[in-house]
Design a protein around this motif. Structure first.
Motif, PDB file in Angstrom:
ATOM      1  N   VAL A  75       0.862  -1.175   0.000  1.00 34.23           N
ATOM      2  CA  VAL A  75       0.000   0.000   0.000  1.00 34.23           C
ATOM      3  C   VAL A  75       0.901   1.228   0.000  1.00 34.23           C
ATOM      4  N   ASN A  76       0.469   2.260  -0.710  1.00 35.62           N
ATOM      5  CA  ASN A  76       1.157   3.544  -0.740  1.00 35.62           C
ATOM      6  C   ASN A  76       0.141   4.573  -0.261  1.00 35.62           C
ATOM      7  N   ILE A  77       0.489   5.290   0.808  1.00 32.17           N
ATOM      8  CA  ILE A  77      -0.482   6.130   1.506  1.00 32.17           C
ATOM      9  C   ILE A  77      -0.314   7.608   1.164  1.00 32.17           C
ATOM     10  N   PHE A  78      -1.403   8.204   0.679  1.00 34.86           N
ATOM     11  CA  PHE A  78      -1.482   9.652   0.466  1.00 34.86           C
ATOM     12  C   PHE A  78      -2.589  10.221   1.352  1.00 34.86           C
ATOM     13  N   ARG A  79      -2.502   9.968   2.641  1.00 32.16           N
ATOM     14  CA  ARG A  79      -3.436  10.534   3.619  1.00 32.16           C
ATOM     15  C   ARG A  79      -2.593  11.188   4.698  1.00 32.16           C
ATOM     16  N   ARG A  80      -3.230  12.011   5.529  1.00 29.46           N
ATOM     17  CA  ARG A  80      -2.501  12.678   6.610  1.00 29.46           C
ATOM     18  C   ARG A  80      -2.057  11.662   7.665  1.00 29.46           C
ATOM     19  N   SER A 101       4.380   5.114   3.225  1.00 29.91           N
ATOM     20  CA  SER A 101       3.699   6.411   3.306  1.00 29.91           C
ATOM     21  C   SER A 101       4.575   7.488   2.689  1.00 29.91           C
ATOM     22  N   GLN A 102       3.922   8.438   2.059  1.00 30.20           N
ATOM     23  CA  GLN A 102       4.596   9.471   1.279  1.00 30.20           C
ATOM     24  C   GLN A 102       5.322  10.492   2.155  1.00 30.20           C
ATOM     25  N   LEU A 103       6.045  11.383   1.519  1.00 30.20           N
ATOM     26  CA  LEU A 103       6.807  12.432   2.200  1.00 30.20           C
ATOM     27  C   LEU A 103       5.949  13.171   3.219  1.00 30.20           C
ATOM     28  N   GLY A 104       6.476  13.333   4.422  1.00 32.13           N
ATOM     29  CA  GLY A 104       5.784  14.080   5.460  1.00 32.13           C
ATOM     30  C   GLY A 104       4.705  13.306   6.182  1.00 32.13           C
ATOM     31  N   VAL A 105       4.501  12.038   5.812  1.00 30.25           N
ATOM     32  CA  VAL A 105       3.441  11.227   6.421  1.00 30.25           C
ATOM     33  C   VAL A 105       4.093  10.172   7.315  1.00 30.25           C
ATOM     34  N   VAL A 106       3.998  10.404   8.642  1.00 27.99           N
ATOM     35  CA  VAL A 106       4.703   9.570   9.616  1.00 27.99           C
ATOM     36  C   VAL A 106       3.838   9.360  10.850  1.00 27.99           C
ATOM     37  N   SER A 107       3.892   8.160  11.408  1.00 24.63           N
ATOM     38  CA  SER A 107       3.214   7.871  12.674  1.00 24.63           C
ATOM     39  C   SER A 107       4.011   6.795  13.410  1.00 24.63           C
ATOM     40  N   ILE A 122       7.916   1.622   5.155  1.00 27.89           N
ATOM     41  CA  ILE A 122       8.683   2.756   4.645  1.00 27.89           C
ATOM     42  C   ILE A 122       7.819   3.985   4.877  1.00 27.89           C
ATOM     43  N   MET A 123       8.357   4.983   5.570  1.00 23.15           N
ATOM     44  CA  MET A 123       7.596   6.203   5.836  1.00 23.15           C
ATOM     45  C   MET A 123       8.409   7.428   5.429  1.00 23.15           C
ATOM     46  N   ASP A 124       7.665   8.475   5.071  1.00 23.02           N
ATOM     47  CA  ASP A 124       8.277   9.775   4.780  1.00 23.02           C
ATOM     48  C   ASP A 124       9.207   9.716   3.566  1.00 23.02           C
ATOM     49  N   ARG A 125       8.831   8.908   2.581  1.00 30.53           N
ATOM     50  CA  ARG A 125       9.592   8.822   1.331  1.00 30.53           C
ATOM     51  C   ARG A 125       8.619   8.827   0.162  1.00 30.53           C
ATOM     52  N   CYS A 126       8.988   9.509  -0.916  1.00 30.22           N
ATOM     53  CA  CYS A 126       8.168   9.523  -2.125  1.00 30.22           C
ATOM     54  C   CYS A 126       8.546   8.332  -3.004  1.00 30.22           C
ATOM     55  N   ILE A 127       7.584   7.488  -3.306  1.00 25.45           N
ATOM     56  CA  ILE A 127       7.854   6.282  -4.087  1.00 25.45           C
ATOM     57  C   ILE A 127       8.376   6.635  -5.485  1.00 25.45           C
ATOM     58  N   LYS A 128       7.887   7.729  -6.065  1.00 26.05           N
ATOM     59  CA  LYS A 128       8.335   8.139  -7.395  1.00 26.05           C
ATOM     60  C   LYS A 128       9.805   8.572  -7.357  1.00 26.05           C
ATOM     61  N   VAL A 129      10.189   9.325  -6.347  1.00 25.77           N
ATOM     62  CA  VAL A 129      11.588   9.766  -6.194  1.00 25.77           C
ATOM     63  C   VAL A 129      12.493   8.554  -5.986  1.00 25.77           C
ATOM     64  N   GLU A 130      12.062   7.629  -5.123  1.00 24.79           N
ATOM     65  CA  GLU A 130      12.856   6.421  -4.868  1.00 24.79           C
ATOM     66  C   GLU A 130      12.986   5.593  -6.137  1.00 24.79           C
TER      67      GLU A 130
END
Length: 135
Positions: A75-80, A101-107, A122-130
């Protein structure tokens, strides 16, 4: 919270091709759309998770992770960030092995739960950039 090594992220991106994208918008100006379109164009199967749309990028959308009727690799998360603990629970219940979870999305709460349940996280990383890094 500790992400996997760059080498492991590269392996994931080279072998895991079916991605359920939580919060995927059908608006081409949204980051979730742009990132998912780039991944789709790179050969990944994108499965939208968004209760407010029927289809995105030509794929049927599901209301939630729990509603999936097909296997996905991650899963790739684009939620807060505040939504991550609940999404982590759904991911574990669905038996999905990777949570991203995408950049800035951490828990920390979600991270701990996922680790306890042996879900690679994997948290706080952009899958496209990676993905661009490891082509």
């Amino acid at each position: 919270m500790k992400n996997p090594s760059d080498q492991r992220i590269k392996e994931i991106l080279h072998t895991k091709k079916r991605i359920a994208v939580v919060g995927l918008s059908n608006n081409p100006d949204r980051t979730s759309y742009m990132v998912s379109k780039a991944m789709q164009d790179a050969g990944y199967t994108i499965i939208p998770i968004n209760p407010n749309v029927d289809t995105v990028l030509g794929e049927k959308s599901y209301a939630s992770i729990s509603d999936l009727d097909q296997e996905v690799d991650m899963v790739n998360i684009f939620r807060r960030s505040e939504f991550l603990p609940e999404l982590a629970k759904e991911t574990v219940q669905a038996g999905i092995p990777i949570f991203w979870s995408q950049l800035g999305v951490v828990s920390e709460e979600a991270y701990s739960f996922l680790q306890e349940n042996h879900v690679e996280t994997i948290m706080d990383r952009c899958i496209k950039v990676e993905h661009a890094k490891f082509k």
